[in-house]
Enzyme design. Structure first.
Site, PDB file in Angstrom:
ATOM      1  N   ARG A 152       0.802  -1.219   0.000  1.00  0.00           N
ATOM      2  CA  ARG A 152       0.000   0.000   0.000  1.00  0.00           C
ATOM      3  C   ARG A 152       0.837   1.272   0.000  1.00  0.00           C
ATOM      4  NH1 ARG A 152      -4.979  -1.647   3.966  1.00  0.00           N
ATOM      5  NH2 ARG A 152      -6.226  -2.635   2.336  1.00  0.00           N
ATOM      6  N   GLU A 159      -2.196  -8.324  -5.831  1.00  0.00           N
ATOM      7  CA  GLU A 159      -3.567  -8.802  -6.055  1.00  0.00           C
ATOM      8  C   GLU A 159      -3.576 -10.264  -6.517  1.00  0.00           C
ATOM      9  OE1 GLU A 159      -6.205  -7.556  -5.070  1.00  0.00           O
ATOM     10  OE2 GLU A 159      -5.595  -5.516  -4.643  1.00  0.00           O
ATOM     11  N   GLN A 197      -7.112 -16.254  -3.288  1.00  0.00           N
ATOM     12  CA  GLN A 197      -7.113 -17.538  -2.581  1.00  0.00           C
ATOM     13  C   GLN A 197      -6.135 -17.614  -1.419  1.00  0.00           C
ATOM     14  OE1 GLN A 197      -9.157 -19.856  -4.047  1.00  0.00           O
ATOM     15  NE2 GLN A 197      -9.208 -19.316  -6.197  1.00  0.00           N
ATOM     16  N   LEU A 246       2.621 -20.803  -1.790  1.00  0.00           N
ATOM     17  CA  LEU A 246       1.409 -20.000  -2.028  1.00  0.00           C
ATOM     18  C   LEU A 246       0.329 -20.812  -2.735  1.00  0.00           C
ATOM     19  CD1 LEU A 246       2.682 -16.485  -3.191  1.00  0.00           C
ATOM     20  CD2 LEU A 246       1.206 -16.959  -1.244  1.00  0.00           C
ATOM     21  N   TYR A 278     -11.830  -8.061 -11.740  1.00  0.00           N
ATOM     22  CA  TYR A 278     -11.464  -7.538 -10.429  1.00  0.00           C
ATOM     23  C   TYR A 278     -10.049  -6.950 -10.433  1.00  0.00           C
ATOM     24  CZ  TYR A 278      -9.434  -7.378  -5.893  1.00  0.00           C
ATOM     25  OH  TYR A 278      -8.733  -6.934  -4.804  1.00  0.00           O
ATOM     26  N   ASP A 300     -14.469  -8.093  -5.570  1.00  0.00           N
ATOM     27  CA  ASP A 300     -14.051  -9.457  -5.233  1.00  0.00           C
ATOM     28  C   ASP A 300     -15.068 -10.072  -4.267  1.00  0.00           C
ATOM     29  OD1 ASP A 300     -13.594  -8.152  -2.864  1.00  0.00           O
ATOM     30  OD2 ASP A 300     -11.537  -8.861  -2.609  1.00  0.00           O
ATOM     31  N   CYS A 360     -20.877  -5.560  13.270  1.00  0.00           N
ATOM     32  CA  CYS A 360     -21.707  -4.440  12.805  1.00  0.00           C
ATOM     33  C   CYS A 360     -21.541  -3.186  13.665  1.00  0.00           C
ATOM     34  CB  CYS A 360     -23.175  -4.853  12.766  1.00  0.00           C
ATOM     35  SG  CYS A 360     -23.465  -6.251  11.666  1.00  0.00           S
ATOM     36  N   CYS A 382     -19.067  -0.864  12.172  1.00  0.00           N
ATOM     37  CA  CYS A 382     -19.150  -0.687  10.721  1.00  0.00           C
ATOM     38  C   CYS A 382     -19.673   0.691  10.338  1.00  0.00           C
ATOM     39  CB  CYS A 382     -20.077  -1.763  10.155  1.00  0.00           C
ATOM     40  SG  CYS A 382     -20.271  -1.634   8.375  1.00  0.00           S
ATOM     41  N   THR A 405      -8.793 -27.401  -3.736  1.00  0.00           N
ATOM     42  CA  THR A 405     -10.164 -26.895  -3.884  1.00  0.00           C
ATOM     43  C   THR A 405     -11.152 -28.029  -4.154  1.00  0.00           C
ATOM     44  OG1 THR A 405      -9.177 -24.937  -4.852  1.00  0.00           O
ATOM     45  CG2 THR A 405     -11.559 -25.133  -5.055  1.00  0.00           C
TER      46      THR A 405
END
Ligand code: SF4
Length: 354
Positions: free
Chosen positions: A25, A37, A42, A80, A120, A138, A200, A203, A294
């Site tokens: 960032r 990204e 995953q 990874l 995305y 995403d 919440c 949020c 998966t």
């Protein structure tokens, strides 16, 4: 999806105060956004941090990535999983060099043409690195949008994703598209949690969120029930000769394509297959382990054997401790046997000393 129009101001304020400090960032170049990204697909943020820093240190520019040898690249990616992501990353880097003169194109449509870059990721690079006001939707964002708008459409359907992307696109602030997209993802990752109760009370969308008002947070988002995973029993052969272990490359297509593995076969094979043409002094049990992919789960039984000579089938290699560490990307499915293998290699090295 009218609720979304209330979102930008409180969300951006919340993000300013709550954004996590993450290595990608601080200087979001298109290259760094792409690498981070793709790694984050995953894989959890905590796991990606170190990988990202190491990757950028070894391959600091898109040109470095375009030219690195595949084995070195896969080694950097080792652990990874989903190794095709790494291969596509390199293809994308080569496209940037060959088709765009070494500079990432500042256009969503052009970014979308890069290998492995879907809606995305193109949206993330365009908005974060170039400030283009396009959505980046995403799984986290789909969950947040479903809940805020109380929308019960199946989020795995393309038509739902499209509608939600359009709804997000309609409220993106043109002055801060990258922050807005990252804030939405961050909200999904840290507050509007997928499993268990969302937080919440913390949020910024709490006052206008339909799911919260209607007490439906556990019913949203909607997705179809998961299919059962296939289970495969495999026998893994840990074969040693004088301080080295035998590896073979997996086929170029399919699961773990092109990576190195300890030779293994589907159960009921329980002894070294004759067609390998290997002579062993004896075969014994080493360990059991399992790994979940998966769509399939491997239940593995590892057998160990010392071979009588160093003749291996074509395409197999011997690896000592250093080569195993440095040269061969062995997927984490076999990581359970790593300490066993290393101990044997160390013992083999000792017995080889004059
Ligand atoms: S109020 Fe709750 S359910 Fe709604 S977006 Fe925020 S965390 Fe998610």
């Amino acid at each position: 999806m009218n609720e979304l129009k209330h979102l930008p101001i409180p969300l951006l304020q919340w993000y300013q105060e709550n954004a996590r400090v993450l290595p990608w960032r601080s200087d979001p170049t298109p290259y760094k956004v792409l690498v981070s990204e793709i790694m984050l697909q995953q894989t959890r943020v905590a796991a990606v941090k170190d990988y990202f820093q190491r990757f950028i240190k070894v391959l600091p520019t898109v040109a470095d990535l375009a030219t690195v040898e595949e084995d070195r690249l896969l080694k950097l990616w080792q652990g990874l999983g989903y190794y095709n992501r790494a291969r596509n990353l390199q293809k994308a880097a080569r496209q940037v060099i060959e088709q765009f003169g070494g500079k990432f194109p500042a256009s969503y449509d052009a970014l979308r043409t890069l290998a492995g870059v879907g809606d995305y990721t193109a949206g993330a690079i365009a908005s974060i690195a170039f400030g283009i006001p396009v959505p980046a939707v995403d799984g986290n964002v789909l969950r947040v949008v479903s809940r805020i708008t109380g929308n019960g459409d199946d989020i795995t359907k393309l038509s739902t994703k499209k509608r939600m992307s359009q709804a997000v696109g309609a409220v993106i602030p043109v002055r801060a598209p990258g922050d807005f997209n990252q804030a939405l993802m961050e909200l999904g990752a840290t507050v509007c949690l997928p499993n268990g109760a969302p937080l919440c009370h913390r949020c910024p969308a709490g006052e206008f969120c339909r799911a919260r008002q209607e007490n439906r947070t556990d019913a949203l988002p909607v997705r179809p029930p998961k299919k059962m995973r296939k289970m495969e029993k495999r026998t893994v052969f840990l074969l040693f000769y004088k301080g080295r272990v035998a590896l073979r490359r997996r086929p170029e297509r399919g699961l773990l394509a092109g990576l190195w593995e300890y030779p293994n076969e589907l159960f009921p094979v329980e002894k070294i297959p004759e067609e390998w043409g290997l002579a062993a002094t004896g075969v014994s049990f080493a360990a059991v382990g399992r790994h979940i992919f998966t769509h399939v789960e491997w239940r593995m039984t590892a057998l160990v054997a010392d071979l009588e000579n160093d003749c291996l089938p074509k395409g197999w290699v011997w690896a000592g401790r250093m080569e195993l560490d440095r040269d061969y990307a062995v997927p984490s499915a076999f990581g359970l046997f790593r300490s066993f293998v290393e101990d044997r290699l160390r013992a083999g090295e000792r017995s080889e000393r004059p």
